[in-house]
Design a protein around this motif. Structure first.
Motif, PDB file in Angstrom:
ATOM      1  N   SER A  30       0.852  -1.188   0.000  1.00  0.00           N
ATOM      2  CA  SER A  30       0.000   0.000   0.000  1.00  0.00           C
ATOM      3  C   SER A  30       0.887   1.237   0.000  1.00  0.00           C
ATOM      4  CB  SER A  30      -0.937   0.008   1.208  1.00  0.00           C
ATOM      5  OG  SER A  30      -0.207  -0.032   2.417  1.00  0.00           O
ATOM      6  N   VAL A  31       0.400   2.293  -0.644  1.00  0.00           N
ATOM      7  CA  VAL A  31       1.157   3.535  -0.769  1.00  0.00           C
ATOM      8  C   VAL A  31       0.273   4.682  -0.280  1.00  0.00           C
ATOM      9  CG1 VAL A  31       2.421   5.077  -2.307  1.00  0.00           C
ATOM     10  CG2 VAL A  31       2.394   2.609  -2.762  1.00  0.00           C
ATOM     11  N   ILE A  32       0.792   5.478   0.657  1.00  0.00           N
ATOM     12  CA  ILE A  32       0.043   6.594   1.197  1.00  0.00           C
ATOM     13  C   ILE A  32       0.910   7.847   1.168  1.00  0.00           C
ATOM     14  CG2 ILE A  32      -1.332   5.104   2.700  1.00  0.00           C
ATOM     15  CD1 ILE A  32       0.396   6.032   5.051  1.00  0.00           C
ATOM     16  N   GLY A  33       0.284   8.990   1.435  1.00  0.00           N
ATOM     17  CA  GLY A  33       1.044  10.223   1.569  1.00  0.00           C
ATOM     18  C   GLY A  33       1.244  10.961   0.266  1.00  0.00           C
ATOM     19  N   ARG A  34       2.225  11.834   0.257  1.00  0.00           N
ATOM     20  CA  ARG A  34       2.508  12.678  -0.900  1.00  0.00           C
ATOM     21  C   ARG A  34       3.169  11.871  -2.004  1.00  0.00           C
ATOM     22  NH1 ARG A  34       5.292  18.177   0.988  1.00  0.00           N
ATOM     23  NH2 ARG A  34       5.408  18.264  -1.289  1.00  0.00           N
ATOM     24  N   HIS A  35       2.661  12.007  -3.189  1.00  0.00           N
ATOM     25  CA  HIS A  35       3.220  11.243  -4.306  1.00  0.00           C
ATOM     26  C   HIS A  35       4.240  12.040  -5.097  1.00  0.00           C
ATOM     27  CE1 HIS A  35       0.573   7.604  -4.240  1.00  0.00           C
ATOM     28  NE2 HIS A  35      -0.098   8.409  -3.430  1.00  0.00           N
ATOM     29  N   ASP A  36       4.523  13.270  -4.643  1.00  0.00           N
ATOM     30  CA  ASP A  36       5.484  14.094  -5.367  1.00  0.00           C
ATOM     31  C   ASP A  36       6.794  14.266  -4.610  1.00  0.00           C
ATOM     32  OD1 ASP A  36       4.399  15.551  -3.302  1.00  0.00           O
ATOM     33  OD2 ASP A  36       4.317  17.441  -4.405  1.00  0.00           O
ATOM     34  N   GLY A  37       6.925  13.559  -3.471  1.00  0.00           N
ATOM     35  CA  GLY A  37       8.124  13.721  -2.661  1.00  0.00           C
ATOM     36  C   GLY A  37       8.944  12.463  -2.578  1.00  0.00           C
ATOM     37  N   PRO A  38       9.982  12.486  -1.750  1.00  0.00           N
ATOM     38  CA  PRO A  38      10.804  11.296  -1.541  1.00  0.00           C
ATOM     39  C   PRO A  38       9.975  10.145  -0.982  1.00  0.00           C
ATOM     40  CG  PRO A  38      11.852  13.264  -0.634  1.00  0.00           C
ATOM     41  CD  PRO A  38      10.458  13.646  -0.984  1.00  0.00           C
ATOM     42  N   THR A  39      10.437   8.935  -1.206  1.00  0.00           N
ATOM     43  CA  THR A  39       9.699   7.742  -0.791  1.00  0.00           C
ATOM     44  C   THR A  39      10.359   7.088   0.408  1.00  0.00           C
ATOM     45  OG1 THR A  39       8.932   7.325  -3.046  1.00  0.00           O
ATOM     46  CG2 THR A  39       8.893   5.469  -1.524  1.00  0.00           C
ATOM     47  N   LEU A  40       9.529   6.746   1.396  1.00  0.00           N
ATOM     48  CA  LEU A  40       9.961   5.960   2.544  1.00  0.00           C
ATOM     49  C   LEU A  40       9.351   4.574   2.434  1.00  0.00           C
ATOM     50  CD1 LEU A  40      10.451   8.899   3.584  1.00  0.00           C
ATOM     51  CD2 LEU A  40       9.801   8.083   5.845  1.00  0.00           C
ATOM     52  N   VAL A  41      10.155   3.550   2.633  1.00  0.00           N
ATOM     53  CA  VAL A  41       9.681   2.168   2.660  1.00  0.00           C
ATOM     54  C   VAL A  41       9.765   1.679   4.099  1.00  0.00           C
ATOM     55  CG1 VAL A  41      10.024  -0.180   1.805  1.00  0.00           C
ATOM     56  CG2 VAL A  41      10.512   1.774   0.309  1.00  0.00           C
ATOM     57  N   LEU A  42       8.639   1.302   4.687  1.00  0.00           N
ATOM     58  CA  LEU A  42       8.592   0.853   6.076  1.00  0.00           C
ATOM     59  C   LEU A  42       8.497  -0.669   6.117  1.00  0.00           C
ATOM     60  CD1 LEU A  42       6.081   3.443   7.617  1.00  0.00           C
ATOM     61  CD2 LEU A  42       8.522   3.697   7.145  1.00  0.00           C
ATOM     62  N   ALA A  43       9.444  -1.304   6.790  1.00  0.00           N
ATOM     63  CA  ALA A  43       9.518  -2.768   6.835  1.00  0.00           C
ATOM     64  C   ALA A  43       9.383  -3.253   8.273  1.00  0.00           C
ATOM     65  CB  ALA A  43      10.837  -3.256   6.233  1.00  0.00           C
ATOM     66  N   HIS A  44       8.448  -4.158   8.500  1.00  0.00           N
ATOM     67  CA  HIS A  44       8.149  -4.662   9.840  1.00  0.00           C
ATOM     68  C   HIS A  44       9.096  -5.792  10.245  1.00  0.00           C
ATOM     69  CE1 HIS A  44       6.338  -8.447   8.377  1.00  0.00           C
ATOM     70  NE2 HIS A  44       5.858  -7.729   7.380  1.00  0.00           N
ATOM     71  N   GLY A  45       9.042  -6.145  11.515  1.00  0.00           N
ATOM     72  CA  GLY A  45       9.908  -7.185  12.045  1.00  0.00           C
ATOM     73  C   GLY A  45       9.218  -8.529  12.199  1.00  0.00           C
ATOM     74  N   PHE A  46       9.866  -9.441  12.900  1.00  0.00           N
ATOM     75  CA  PHE A  46       9.367 -10.800  13.120  1.00  0.00           C
ATOM     76  C   PHE A  46       8.008 -10.787  13.820  1.00  0.00           C
ATOM     77  CE2 PHE A  46       8.785 -14.080  16.368  1.00  0.00           C
ATOM     78  CZ  PHE A  46       8.679 -15.205  15.565  1.00  0.00           C
ATOM     79  N   GLY A  47       7.098 -11.626  13.324  1.00  0.00           N
ATOM     80  CA  GLY A  47       5.804 -11.801  13.962  1.00  0.00           C
ATOM     81  C   GLY A  47       4.852 -10.639  13.789  1.00  0.00           C
ATOM     82  N   CYS A  48       5.205  -9.692  12.949  1.00  0.00           N
ATOM     83  CA  CYS A  48       4.401  -8.474  12.792  1.00  0.00           C
ATOM     84  C   CYS A  48       3.944  -8.321  11.348  1.00  0.00           C
ATOM     85  CB  CYS A  48       5.211  -7.255  13.228  1.00  0.00           C
ATOM     86  SG  CYS A  48       5.822  -7.339  14.926  1.00  0.00           S
ATOM     87  N   ASP A  49       3.302  -7.208  11.062  1.00  0.00           N
ATOM     88  CA  ASP A  49       2.934  -6.843   9.698  1.00  0.00           C
ATOM     89  C   ASP A  49       2.911  -5.325   9.614  1.00  0.00           C
ATOM     90  OD1 ASP A  49       0.488  -5.962  10.773  1.00  0.00           O
ATOM     91  OD2 ASP A  49      -0.493  -7.862  10.360  1.00  0.00           O
ATOM     92  N   GLN A  50       2.486  -4.810   8.481  1.00  0.00           N
ATOM     93  CA  GLN A  50       2.562  -3.359   8.272  1.00  0.00           C
ATOM     94  C   GLN A  50       1.678  -2.569   9.234  1.00  0.00           C
ATOM     95  OE1 GLN A  50       0.055  -1.977   4.625  1.00  0.00           O
ATOM     96  NE2 GLN A  50       0.855  -3.999   4.085  1.00  0.00           N
ATOM     97  N   ASN A  51       0.712  -3.216   9.858  1.00  0.00           N
ATOM     98  CA  ASN A  51      -0.151  -2.535  10.812  1.00  0.00           C
ATOM     99  C   ASN A  51       0.640  -1.964  11.993  1.00  0.00           C
ATOM    100  OD1 ASN A  51      -2.899  -1.843  11.718  1.00  0.00           O
ATOM    101  ND2 ASN A  51      -2.490  -3.294  13.375  1.00  0.00           N
ATOM    102  N   MET A  52       1.818  -2.532  12.259  1.00  0.00           N
ATOM    103  CA  MET A  52       2.633  -2.050  13.372  1.00  0.00           C
ATOM    104  C   MET A  52       3.131  -0.620  13.157  1.00  0.00           C
ATOM    105  SD  MET A  52       2.514  -4.618  15.431  1.00  0.00           S
ATOM    106  CE  MET A  52       3.844  -4.598  16.614  1.00  0.00           C
ATOM    107  N   TRP A  53       3.006  -0.110  11.929  1.00  0.00           N
ATOM    108  CA  TRP A  53       3.456   1.249  11.626  1.00  0.00           C
ATOM    109  C   TRP A  53       2.328   2.272  11.693  1.00  0.00           C
ATOM    110  CZ3 TRP A  53       8.454   1.871  11.655  1.00  0.00           C
ATOM    111  CH2 TRP A  53       9.298   0.838  11.224  1.00  0.00           C
ATOM    112  N   ARG A  54       1.114   1.859  12.056  1.00  0.00           N
ATOM    113  CA  ARG A  54      -0.053   2.722  11.887  1.00  0.00           C
ATOM    114  C   ARG A  54       0.015   4.014  12.703  1.00  0.00           C
ATOM    115  NH1 ARG A  54      -1.300  -0.885  15.728  1.00  0.00           N
ATOM    116  NH2 ARG A  54      -2.529  -0.170  17.529  1.00  0.00           N
ATOM    117  N   LEU A  55       0.766   4.023  13.820  1.00  0.00           N
ATOM    118  CA  LEU A  55       0.847   5.219  14.648  1.00  0.00           C
ATOM    119  C   LEU A  55       1.945   6.181  14.201  1.00  0.00           C
ATOM    120  CD1 LEU A  55       0.362   3.611  18.193  1.00  0.00           C
ATOM    121  CD2 LEU A  55      -1.380   4.515  16.627  1.00  0.00           C
ATOM    122  N   VAL A  56       2.827   5.695  13.352  1.00  0.00           N
ATOM    123  CA  VAL A  56       3.943   6.509  12.856  1.00  0.00           C
ATOM    124  C   VAL A  56       3.709   6.969  11.424  1.00  0.00           C
ATOM    125  CG1 VAL A  56       6.391   6.422  12.230  1.00  0.00           C
ATOM    126  CG2 VAL A  56       5.630   5.442  14.391  1.00  0.00           C
ATOM    127  N   ALA A  57       3.089   6.112  10.619  1.00  0.00           N
ATOM    128  CA  ALA A  57       2.940   6.383   9.189  1.00  0.00           C
ATOM    129  C   ALA A  57       2.221   7.698   8.878  1.00  0.00           C
ATOM    130  CB  ALA A  57       2.232   5.209   8.513  1.00  0.00           C
TER     131      ALA A  57
END
Length: 268
Positions: free
Chosen positions: A10-37
């Protein structure tokens, strides 16, 4: 293969700026980033994904052969980067994903402009002159317990990993995340994670790098953050006033601020 579907991209945020790729750890998924993203998405394009075997990824694409080493997870990262044609992206890797990012950047350096290593550990086992936080016997016992009763292990270990016993809802969330993972897949990922040794790979990092550690972390103690910082030329080390191994949940504001401050400084 449809990588976006396979890795639940999934891709969110500004589409005209630099890109950040957020990668989760063991036993987790991308939902773990929901408070930071959301804070990051106000200023950047943010890419979230699940490793194959995690979250809403295509479980049929998982094989023990590919994911028995960190190389398989690095290939997932690179597959996502290729699919989105990313260049000069910022990779933010939590826990074991920090080392996955180091491996991916070494393979295709043109895709990564900066790295953010959040509570990283290149090796969990103590060695001569190196403190990873665990003895070999500790790790063997941990893996044996996990393999014998994964759900029981998750209920016991997740709150320890999360820390913050005064906020039990955080440990409960990590427990639930662990328990949603297929036990067979989790066993392979656990062995891959806790038996890995990526110390020699750190010297290959050739991009600006931020190492973020917590003041108290039983999984990656302060000595590990110091080691990673010293091993990566020119890296920056930030110690969050936070406890536990998952500051994106326990201290999301401070985590986002550390990342944004680093990107602002490096962008000048």
């Amino acid at each position: 293969m449809d990588i976006r579907h396979r890795n639940n991209v999934s891709v969110i945020g500004r589409h005209d700026g630099p890109t950040l790729v957020l990668a989760h750890g063991f036993g987790c998924d991308q939902n773990m980033w929901r408070l930071v993203a959301p804070a990051l998405a106000e200023r950047f394009r943010v890419v979230l994904f699940d490793y194959v075997g995690a979250g809403q990824s295509d479980l049929s694409a998982w094989t023990a052969e590919r994911y028995s080493s960190l190389d398989g997870y690095a290939e997932d990262v690179l597959d996502v980067c290729r699919e989105l044609d990313l260049r000069d992206a910022v990779f933010v890797g939590h826990s074991v994903s920090a080392m996955v990012g180091v491996l991916a950047a070494a393979r295709e350096p043109e895709r990564f402009g900066r790295l953010v290593l959040l509570t990283p550990s290149p090796c969990y086992i103590d060695d001569d002159g190196y403190r990873g936080g665990f003895s070999k016997e500790d790790i063997d016992e941990l893996l044996e317990s996990l393999e014998a009763n994964y759900l029981g292990w998750s209920g016991a270990m997740a709150p320890v990993i999360m820390g913050n016993p005064d906020r039990p809802e955080l440990g409960e969330e990590l427990t639930n995340s662990f328990c949603r993972t297929d036990p067979d897949i989790a066993r392979v990922f656990a062995r891959t994670t806790f038996l890995s040794d990526s110390r020699e790979d750190l010297a290959s990092v050739a991009v600006p790098t931020l190492v973020v550690e917590c003041a108290e972390d039983v999984i990656a103690p302060r000595e590990v953050g110091t080691y990673v910082h010293a091993a990566i030329p020119g890296s920056r080390l930030v110690t969050l006033d936070a406890t536990g191994h998952c500051p994106q949940l326990s201290a999301p504001g401070a985590t986002a601020e550390a990342i944004l401050a680093f990107l602002e400084d490096e962008g000048r």
